[in-house]
Design an enzyme around this catalytic site. Structure first.
Site, mmCIF file in Angstrom:
data_model
loop_
_atom_site.group_PDB
_atom_site.id
_atom_site.type_symbol
_atom_site.label_atom_id
_atom_site.label_comp_id
_atom_site.label_asym_id
_atom_site.label_seq_id
_atom_site.Cartn_x
_atom_site.Cartn_y
_atom_site.Cartn_z
ATOM 1 N N GLU A 1 -2.923 -9.267 2.728
ATOM 2 C CA GLU A 1 -3.745 -9.390 3.335
ATOM 3 C C GLU A 1 -4.019 -11.151 2.418
ATOM 4 O O GLU A 1 -5.765 -11.786 2.894
ATOM 5 C CB GLU A 1 -5.405 -8.504 2.052
ATOM 6 C CG GLU A 1 -6.814 -8.525 2.126
ATOM 7 C CD GLU A 1 -7.207 -10.164 1.072
ATOM 8 O OE1 GLU A 1 -8.191 -10.487 1.111
ATOM 9 O OE2 GLU A 1 -6.689 -10.539 0.734
ATOM 10 N N CYS B 1 -6.427 -3.377 2.283
ATOM 11 C CA CYS B 1 -4.990 -3.196 1.512
ATOM 12 C C CYS B 1 -4.179 -1.997 2.888
ATOM 13 O O CYS B 1 -2.952 -0.875 2.478
ATOM 14 C CB CYS B 1 -5.303 -2.000 0.672
ATOM 15 S SG CYS B 1 -6.232 -3.086 -0.117
ATOM 16 N N HIS C 1 -4.577 5.322 -3.065
ATOM 17 C CA HIS C 1 -4.667 3.904 -2.871
ATOM 18 C C HIS C 1 -5.194 3.873 -4.033
ATOM 19 O O HIS C 1 -6.604 4.384 -4.329
ATOM 20 C CB HIS C 1 -5.042 3.175 -1.880
ATOM 21 C CG HIS C 1 -5.958 1.609 -1.975
ATOM 22 N ND1 HIS C 1 -4.952 1.058 -2.081
ATOM 23 C CD2 HIS C 1 -6.890 0.816 -1.923
ATOM 24 C CE1 HIS C 1 -5.609 -0.251 -2.589
ATOM 25 N NE2 HIS C 1 -6.985 -0.192 -2.051
#
Ligand code: CAA
Length: 419
Positions: free
Chosen positions: A84, A116, A251
């Site tokens: 990112e 992400c 995540h």
């Protein structure tokens, strides 16, 4: 499912050299420290200066991977970086990493951007390239590298961090053999988190982003579950499909998110099994049993994330590294579920089987040593580093074998020093 055994052969991690204790940050912000440690679930947060940009972190992780594995660079055919935090509108981080390591010219190098999720997109592209036969025996490097940066004093501040994880992807998946063709994806164009060109800090609609994450998780899980049942990776019965996965990795923008994710995934699974929404009584029973189930299926994957903070693309793979560091031997031959979420959003739930050599492979990553080498800074120092201009890194010599960004020349070309 593909007949080929393809997946992650080895991994290496690069961490920023400094960190701040979240308790110190909370006190400086006049917040009850329990909000950051219990409410968000963190302990420490990696602190970068502009010298530790996404290129330096990615190159440091690749260097560590090449040293740990002794991998012949001549066997590599692809270098994909998910990030990112790219540094140039045209030239990818992968190109810098390729040059800094003098990798072979006969290979593909490219970045993948979707907040992400980019690293997982790279992992899937690499694994499917190898499984298709197009790689013709070559391997791929996939690097997840990010600096997570929000406004000072804002709600996102305690969820910053940074790190890189380099993955060696091949047909000898000593760490994790992927179940190719089984994954479930979920995508939707939303503004839960974004960073307009030129801005250093992400913009985020925090509580909405949590809602989007959970919605994406439910949808991606349904896709994985359907295919996993069809291919008999899991079976219908009293044990839920998600309970047939030895561990679930998520995540991890902040550790509490993994708990919310686990609770949501179980509810989706219970409702799919029952064919109806859960009654209040069933929800209460589930809620009472949740902590113990969470500790068994998720808990051991979060300790490294708790000490690094968010690292966007790298965060799921830090969870994988943390899990294998503590449980690789016990998990050999067992299946894990992994959920990758990139705001905006694109997400994927996939699975894989831990390899017999995973314990030796993860030991070579030296995670405890990496953590022990970091320097604790106070909040004043963190704020000073945060405020440095993006093109004005500290004059600090890179450690042996490491890289640092040193500045931009008169033509706008970024310069790096090697230690
Ligand atoms: N003691 C213990 N717990 C406390 C507490 C105290 N004194 N005070 C508050 N808490 C708890 C709250 O109850 C809450 O817990 P629950 O969520 O379980 O209810 C938790 O601490 C957080 O409190 P708030 O919701 O009040 O916190 P906030 O409004 O300040 O912000 C946040 C939280 C929205 C996550 C914010 O940190 C943020 O915007 N972070 C960045 C966005 C993000 O990480 N989103 C995640 C999904 S998107 C994604 O995953 C992609 C990505 O990487 C960005």
């Amino acid at each position: 499912m593909s007949k080929h055994r393809v997946g992650i052969e080895a991994l290496a991690v690069a961490l920023p050299e400094r960190y701040v204790e979240l308790e110190d940050l909370a006190k400086a912000r006049g917040v009850d420290p329990a909000k950051y440690t219990t409410g968000l679930g963190g302990k420490q947060m990696a602190v970068t200066d502009p010298g530790e940009d996404s290129v330096a972190l990615a190159a440091n992780a690749v260097g560590a991977l090449l040293r740990a594995t002794g991998q012949d660079p001549g066997q590599l055919g692809m270098l994909a970086v998910g990030t990112e935090s790219g540094v140039d509108h045209a030239k990818p981080v992968a190109s810098y990493v390729h040059g800094l390591h003098g990798l072979p010219r006969a290979m593909r190098t490219f970045d993948i951007q979707h907040a992400c999720y980019g690293g997982t997109a790279g992992l899937m592209a690499a694994a499917e390239w190898i499984a298709s036969g197009a790689a013709a025996g070559r391997k791929a490097l996939v690097v997840c590298a990010d600096v997570a940066r929000y406004e000072l004093l804002g709600p996102g501040e305690p969820t910053q961090g940074g790190a890189a994880v380099a993955l060696l992807v091949s047909d000898t998946p000593d760490l994790l053999a992927l179940d190719l063709g089984i994954s479930g994806a979920a995508t939707q164009h939303v503004h839960d988190f974004w960073r307009p060109s030129g801005r250093r800090e992400a913009l985020v609609d925090g509580h909405y982003s949590v809602k989007c994450y959970l919605e994406a998780l439910g949808e991606a899980y349904r896709g994985w579950r359907q295919r996993a049942l069809e291919r008999e990776l899991v079976r219908p019965g009293p044990t839920l499909p998600s309970e047939q996965l030895a561990r679930l990795l998520f995540h991890v923008p902040f550790c509490k998110m993994a708990k919310k994710a686990y609770a949501h995934l179980r509810q989706v699974d219970l409702e799919l099994a029952a064919g109806a929404p859960l009654s209040a009584e069933a929800l209460a029973k589930e809620s009472a049993a949740l902590e113990a189930k969470l500790a068994g299926q998720v808990g051991s994957s979060l300790w490294l994330n708790a000490r690094v903070g968010n690292a966007y693309t790298a965060s799921l793979y830090l969870a994988l590294a943390g899990l294998l560091e503590t449980e690789a031997s016990a998990l050999a031959g067992q299946r894990l579920g992994l959920f990758s979420y990139g705001s905006g959003y694109c997400s994927e739930l996939f699975s894989g089987v831990v390899g017999e050599r995973a314990a030796a492979r993860i030991a070579a990553a030296g995670l405890e040593e990496l953590l022990a080498r970091r320097e604790r800074v106070d909040v004043a120092e963190y704020e000073r580093l945060y405020r440095l201009a993006a093109d004005a890194p500290e004059a600090r010599a890179p450690r042996p074998g490491m890289f640092r960004f040193t500045g931009i020349d008169s033509e706008g070309r970024r310069q790096y020093a090697a230690g």
